[in-house]
Design a protein around this motif. Structure first.
Motif, PDB file in Angstrom:
ATOM      1  N   GLY A   2       0.819  -1.203   0.000  1.00 24.01           N
ATOM      2  CA  GLY A   2       0.000   0.000   0.000  1.00 24.01           C
ATOM      3  C   GLY A   2       0.852   1.251   0.000  1.00 24.01           C
ATOM      4  N   CYS A   3       1.542   1.492  -1.120  1.00 24.67           N
ATOM      5  CA  CYS A   3       2.402   2.671  -1.219  1.00 24.67           C
ATOM      6  C   CYS A   3       2.587   3.030  -2.684  1.00 24.67           C
ATOM      7  CB  CYS A   3       3.749   2.424  -0.546  1.00 24.67           C
ATOM      8  SG  CYS A   3       4.744   1.124  -1.313  1.00 24.67           S
ATOM      9  N   THR A   4       3.227   4.157  -2.917  1.00 19.86           N
ATOM     10  CA  THR A   4       3.571   4.588  -4.267  1.00 19.86           C
ATOM     11  C   THR A   4       5.031   4.214  -4.545  1.00 19.86           C
ATOM     12  OG1 THR A   4       4.398   6.748  -3.590  1.00 19.86           O
ATOM     13  CG2 THR A   4       2.012   6.572  -4.016  1.00 19.86           C
ATOM     14  N   PRO A   5       5.443   4.227  -5.822  1.00 26.80           N
ATOM     15  CA  PRO A   5       6.858   3.968  -6.105  1.00 26.80           C
ATOM     16  C   PRO A   5       7.789   4.952  -5.395  1.00 26.80           C
ATOM     17  CG  PRO A   5       5.585   3.775  -8.118  1.00 26.80           C
ATOM     18  CD  PRO A   5       4.650   4.314  -7.064  1.00 26.80           C
ATOM     19  N   ASP A   6       7.402   6.227  -5.332  1.00 22.32           N
ATOM     20  CA  ASP A   6       8.246   7.212  -4.644  1.00 22.32           C
ATOM     21  C   ASP A   6       8.397   6.891  -3.160  1.00 22.32           C
ATOM     22  OD1 ASP A   6       8.774   8.636  -6.944  1.00 22.32           O
ATOM     23  OD2 ASP A   6       7.191  10.114  -6.595  1.00 22.32           O
ATOM     24  N   GLU A   7       7.311   6.456  -2.524  1.00 21.69           N
ATOM     25  CA  GLU A   7       7.405   6.087  -1.105  1.00 21.69           C
ATOM     26  C   GLU A   7       8.334   4.898  -0.921  1.00 21.69           C
ATOM     27  OE1 GLU A   7       3.135   7.442   0.759  1.00 21.69           O
ATOM     28  OE2 GLU A   7       3.159   5.670  -0.553  1.00 21.69           O
ATOM     29  N   LEU A   8       8.194   3.884  -1.768  1.00 23.82           N
ATOM     30  CA  LEU A   8       9.066   2.713  -1.650  1.00 23.82           C
ATOM     31  C   LEU A   8      10.520   3.101  -1.873  1.00 23.82           C
ATOM     32  CD1 LEU A   8       9.401  -0.265  -1.124  1.00 23.82           C
ATOM     33  CD2 LEU A   8       8.883  -0.699  -3.538  1.00 23.82           C
ATOM     34  N   ARG A   9      10.784   3.992  -2.816  1.00 18.32           N
ATOM     35  CA  ARG A   9      12.165   4.447  -3.043  1.00 18.32           C
ATOM     36  C   ARG A   9      12.721   5.163  -1.804  1.00 18.32           C
ATOM     37  NH1 ARG A   9       9.852   5.880  -8.096  1.00 18.32           N
ATOM     38  NH2 ARG A   9      10.543   4.452  -9.714  1.00 18.32           N
ATOM     39  N   LEU A  57       0.900  -1.158  -4.973  1.00 20.20           N
ATOM     40  CA  LEU A  57       2.102  -1.470  -5.732  1.00 20.20           C
ATOM     41  C   LEU A  57       2.334  -2.971  -5.640  1.00 20.20           C
ATOM     42  CD1 LEU A  57       4.244   0.294  -7.169  1.00 20.20           C
ATOM     43  CD2 LEU A  57       5.552   0.245  -5.057  1.00 20.20           C
ATOM     44  N   GLN A  58       2.431  -3.625  -6.783  1.00 15.76           N
ATOM     45  CA  GLN A  58       2.794  -5.037  -6.786  1.00 15.76           C
ATOM     46  C   GLN A  58       4.312  -5.114  -6.769  1.00 15.76           C
ATOM     47  OE1 GLN A  58       1.101  -7.369  -9.924  1.00 15.76           O
ATOM     48  NE2 GLN A  58       2.559  -9.020  -9.638  1.00 15.76           N
ATOM     49  N   VAL A  59       4.859  -5.769  -5.754  1.00 16.39           N
ATOM     50  CA  VAL A  59       6.315  -5.844  -5.591  1.00 16.39           C
ATOM     51  C   VAL A  59       6.734  -7.307  -5.648  1.00 16.39           C
ATOM     52  CG1 VAL A  59       8.278  -5.262  -4.121  1.00 16.39           C
ATOM     53  CG2 VAL A  59       6.253  -3.781  -4.146  1.00 16.39           C
ATOM     54  N   ARG A  60       7.728  -7.582  -6.482  1.00 15.89           N
ATOM     55  CA  ARG A  60       8.262  -8.940  -6.600  1.00 15.89           C
ATOM     56  C   ARG A  60       9.643  -8.968  -5.966  1.00 15.89           C
ATOM     57  NH1 ARG A  60      10.659 -11.805 -11.759  1.00 15.89           N
ATOM     58  NH2 ARG A  60      10.968 -13.836 -10.856  1.00 15.89           N
ATOM     59  N   PHE A  61       9.857  -9.916  -5.065  1.00 12.89           N
ATOM     60  CA  PHE A  61      11.129 -10.121  -4.377  1.00 12.89           C
ATOM     61  C   PHE A  61      11.767 -11.379  -4.951  1.00 12.89           C
ATOM     62  CE2 PHE A  61       8.433  -7.750  -1.596  1.00 12.89           C
ATOM     63  CZ  PHE A  61       9.248  -6.917  -0.860  1.00 12.89           C
ATOM     64  N   ASP A  62      12.923 -11.248  -5.578  1.00 11.57           N
ATOM     65  CA  ASP A  62      13.612 -12.387  -6.169  1.00 11.57           C
ATOM     66  C   ASP A  62      15.027 -12.441  -5.592  1.00 11.57           C
ATOM     67  OD1 ASP A  62      14.380 -14.507  -7.796  1.00 11.57           O
ATOM     68  OD2 ASP A  62      14.707 -13.243  -9.555  1.00 11.57           O
ATOM     69  N   PHE A  63      15.253 -13.400  -4.694  1.00 10.73           N
ATOM     70  CA  PHE A  63      16.555 -13.539  -4.036  1.00 10.73           C
ATOM     71  C   PHE A  63      17.455 -14.443  -4.871  1.00 10.73           C
ATOM     72  CE2 PHE A  63      13.734 -12.369  -0.593  1.00 10.73           C
ATOM     73  CZ  PHE A  63      14.500 -11.502   0.156  1.00 10.73           C
ATOM     74  N   ASP A  64      18.712 -14.034  -5.034  1.00  6.47           N
ATOM     75  CA  ASP A  64      19.692 -14.790  -5.800  1.00  6.47           C
ATOM     76  C   ASP A  64      20.910 -15.043  -4.909  1.00  6.47           C
ATOM     77  OD1 ASP A  64      20.976 -15.971  -7.977  1.00  6.47           O
ATOM     78  OD2 ASP A  64      21.713 -14.054  -8.750  1.00  6.47           O
ATOM     79  N   ASP A  65      21.181 -16.294  -4.628  1.00  5.60           N
ATOM     80  CA  ASP A  65      22.320 -16.690  -3.784  1.00  5.60           C
ATOM     81  C   ASP A  65      22.246 -16.103  -2.376  1.00  5.60           C
ATOM     82  OD1 ASP A  65      23.546 -18.343  -5.677  1.00  5.60           O
ATOM     83  OD2 ASP A  65      24.608 -16.644  -6.590  1.00  5.60           O
ATOM     84  N   VAL A  66      21.031 -16.101  -1.796  1.00  7.62           N
ATOM     85  CA  VAL A  66      20.821 -15.632  -0.423  1.00  7.62           C
ATOM     86  C   VAL A  66      20.210 -16.800   0.347  1.00  7.62           C
ATOM     87  CG1 VAL A  66      19.654 -13.965   1.060  1.00  7.62           C
ATOM     88  CG2 VAL A  66      20.473 -13.254  -1.206  1.00  7.62           C
ATOM     89  N   GLY A  67      20.850 -17.197   1.448  1.00  8.19           N
ATOM     90  CA  GLY A  67      20.375 -18.327   2.238  1.00  8.19           C
ATOM     91  C   GLY A  67      19.029 -18.058   2.899  1.00  8.19           C
ATOM     92  N   ALA A  68      18.359 -19.133   3.300  1.00  8.61           N
ATOM     93  CA  ALA A  68      17.020 -19.046   3.884  1.00  8.61           C
ATOM     94  C   ALA A  68      16.993 -18.169   5.138  1.00  8.61           C
ATOM     95  CB  ALA A  68      16.489 -20.443   4.196  1.00  8.61           C
ATOM     96  N   ASP A  69      17.979 -18.329   6.020  1.00 10.76           N
ATOM     97  CA  ASP A  69      17.992 -17.522   7.241  1.00 10.76           C
ATOM     98  C   ASP A  69      18.166 -16.034   6.924  1.00 10.76           C
ATOM     99  OD1 ASP A  69      17.581 -19.697   8.883  1.00 10.76           O
ATOM    100  OD2 ASP A  69      19.715 -19.993   9.296  1.00 10.76           O
ATOM    101  N   GLU A  70      19.045 -15.730   5.964  1.00  9.97           N
ATOM    102  CA  GLU A  70      19.238 -14.332   5.566  1.00  9.97           C
ATOM    103  C   GLU A  70      17.962 -13.767   4.924  1.00  9.97           C
ATOM    104  OE1 GLU A  70      23.623 -13.050   4.395  1.00  9.97           O
ATOM    105  OE2 GLU A  70      22.985 -14.835   3.291  1.00  9.97           O
ATOM    106  N   ARG A  71      17.292 -14.563   4.103  1.00  8.71           N
ATOM    107  CA  ARG A  71      16.025 -14.119   3.483  1.00  8.71           C
ATOM    108  C   ARG A  71      14.987 -13.807   4.546  1.00  8.71           C
ATOM    109  NH1 ARG A  71      16.777 -18.447  -0.172  1.00  8.71           N
ATOM    110  NH2 ARG A  71      15.203 -19.637   0.940  1.00  8.71           N
ATOM    111  N   ARG A  72      14.829 -14.739   5.482  1.00 10.38           N
ATOM    112  CA  ARG A  72      13.832 -14.526   6.551  1.00 10.38           C
ATOM    113  C   ARG A  72      14.163 -13.285   7.366  1.00 10.38           C
ATOM    114  NH1 ARG A  72      13.605 -20.153   6.637  1.00 10.38           N
ATOM    115  NH2 ARG A  72      15.332 -20.338   8.082  1.00 10.38           N
ATOM    116  N   GLY A  73      15.427 -13.119   7.714  1.00 14.93           N
ATOM    117  CA  GLY A  73      15.828 -11.948   8.496  1.00 14.93           C
ATOM    118  C   GLY A  73      15.590 -10.657   7.733  1.00 14.93           C
ATOM    119  N   PHE A  74      15.947 -10.654   6.448  1.00 10.00           N
ATOM    120  CA  PHE A  74      15.728  -9.453   5.640  1.00 10.00           C
ATOM    121  C   PHE A  74      14.245  -9.133   5.553  1.00 10.00           C
ATOM    122  CE2 PHE A  74      14.635  -7.185   1.846  1.00 10.00           C
ATOM    123  CZ  PHE A  74      15.556  -6.161   1.820  1.00 10.00           C
ATOM    124  N   MET A  75      13.419 -10.137   5.238  1.00 10.09           N
ATOM    125  CA  MET A  75      11.982  -9.897   5.052  1.00 10.09           C
ATOM    126  C   MET A  75      11.313  -9.481   6.356  1.00 10.09           C
ATOM    127  SD  MET A  75      11.447  -9.998   1.888  1.00 10.09           S
ATOM    128  CE  MET A  75       9.683  -9.715   2.006  1.00 10.09           C
TER     129      MET A  75
END
Length: 87
Positions: A2-9, A57-75
Protein backbone atom coordinates in the motif's frame (compact mmCIF):
# COMPACT_ATOMS: atom_id res chain seq x y z
CA UNK A 1 2.09 -3.03 -0.94
CA UNK A 2 0.00 0.00 0.00
CA UNK A 3 2.40 2.67 -1.22
CA UNK A 4 3.57 4.59 -4.27
CA UNK A 5 6.86 3.97 -6.10
CA UNK A 6 8.25 7.21 -4.64
CA UNK A 7 7.41 6.09 -1.10
CA UNK A 8 9.07 2.71 -1.65
CA UNK A 9 12.16 4.45 -3.04
CA UNK A 10 12.34 6.61 0.10
CA UNK A 11 11.87 3.62 2.42
CA UNK A 12 14.14 1.09 0.72
CA UNK A 13 17.54 2.32 2.00
CA UNK A 14 16.32 2.08 5.60
CA UNK A 15 14.14 -0.99 5.03
CA UNK A 16 17.15 -2.83 3.62
CA UNK A 17 19.15 -2.17 6.78
CA UNK A 18 21.56 0.23 5.10
CA UNK A 19 22.69 -2.28 2.48
CA UNK A 20 23.88 -1.07 -0.93
CA UNK A 21 20.95 -0.36 -3.28
CA UNK A 22 21.31 -0.08 -7.08
CA UNK A 23 18.28 1.64 -8.61
CA UNK A 24 16.50 0.73 -11.85
CA UNK A 25 13.47 2.41 -13.50
CA UNK A 26 10.90 0.05 -11.96
CA UNK A 27 13.02 -1.75 -9.43
CA UNK A 28 16.19 -2.01 -7.43
CA UNK A 29 18.91 -4.50 -6.54
CA UNK A 30 20.03 -4.91 -2.94
CA UNK A 31 23.27 -6.65 -2.02
CA UNK A 32 22.75 -9.17 0.78
CA UNK A 33 25.96 -10.90 1.85
CA UNK A 34 27.38 -12.59 -1.26
CA UNK A 35 24.01 -12.54 -3.05
CA UNK A 36 21.37 -10.10 -4.22
CA UNK A 37 17.72 -9.27 -3.91
CA UNK A 38 16.12 -8.12 -7.15
CA UNK A 39 13.02 -6.00 -6.48
CA UNK A 40 10.63 -5.22 -9.31
CA UNK A 41 7.43 -3.23 -8.93
CA UNK A 42 4.39 -2.32 -10.93
CA UNK A 43 1.72 0.24 -10.08
CA UNK A 44 -1.73 -1.29 -9.63
CA UNK A 45 -5.06 0.52 -9.70
CA UNK A 46 -5.76 2.16 -6.33
CA UNK A 47 -8.04 0.47 -3.80
CA UNK A 48 -11.15 2.53 -3.13
CA UNK A 49 -13.06 2.17 0.12
CA UNK A 50 -15.90 4.70 0.25
CA UNK A 51 -14.13 8.07 -0.10
CA UNK A 52 -10.69 6.67 0.79
CA UNK A 53 -8.24 5.96 -2.04
CA UNK A 54 -5.19 3.82 -1.23
CA UNK A 55 -2.24 3.42 -3.61
CA UNK A 56 -1.19 -0.12 -4.49
CA UNK A 57 2.10 -1.47 -5.73
CA UNK A 58 2.79 -5.04 -6.79
CA UNK A 59 6.32 -5.84 -5.59
CA UNK A 60 8.26 -8.94 -6.60
CA UNK A 61 11.13 -10.12 -4.38
CA UNK A 62 13.61 -12.39 -6.17
CA UNK A 63 16.55 -13.54 -4.04
CA UNK A 64 19.69 -14.79 -5.80
CA UNK A 65 22.32 -16.69 -3.78
CA UNK A 66 20.82 -15.63 -0.42
CA UNK A 67 20.38 -18.33 2.24
CA UNK A 68 17.02 -19.05 3.88
CA UNK A 69 17.99 -17.52 7.24
CA UNK A 70 19.24 -14.33 5.57
CA UNK A 71 16.02 -14.12 3.48
CA UNK A 72 13.83 -14.53 6.55
CA UNK A 73 15.83 -11.95 8.50
CA UNK A 74 15.73 -9.45 5.64
CA UNK A 75 11.98 -9.90 5.05
CA UNK A 76 11.16 -9.63 8.78
CA UNK A 77 13.09 -6.35 9.05
CA UNK A 78 11.68 -5.03 5.74
CA UNK A 79 8.13 -5.89 6.81
CA UNK A 80 8.45 -4.18 10.19
CA UNK A 81 10.15 -1.13 8.67
CA UNK A 82 7.44 -0.59 6.05
CA UNK A 83 4.43 -1.12 8.33
CA UNK A 84 2.25 1.92 8.71
CA UNK A 85 0.55 2.72 11.97
CA UNK A 86 -3.14 3.31 12.31
CA UNK A 87 -5.66 4.26 14.92
Amino acid sequence: MGCTPDELRRWLPGASGGRAVAWRADGADVRIGGGRLHLDWQVLPPRRIASIVLPRLQVRFDFDDVGADERRGFMRFFDLYTHRGGG
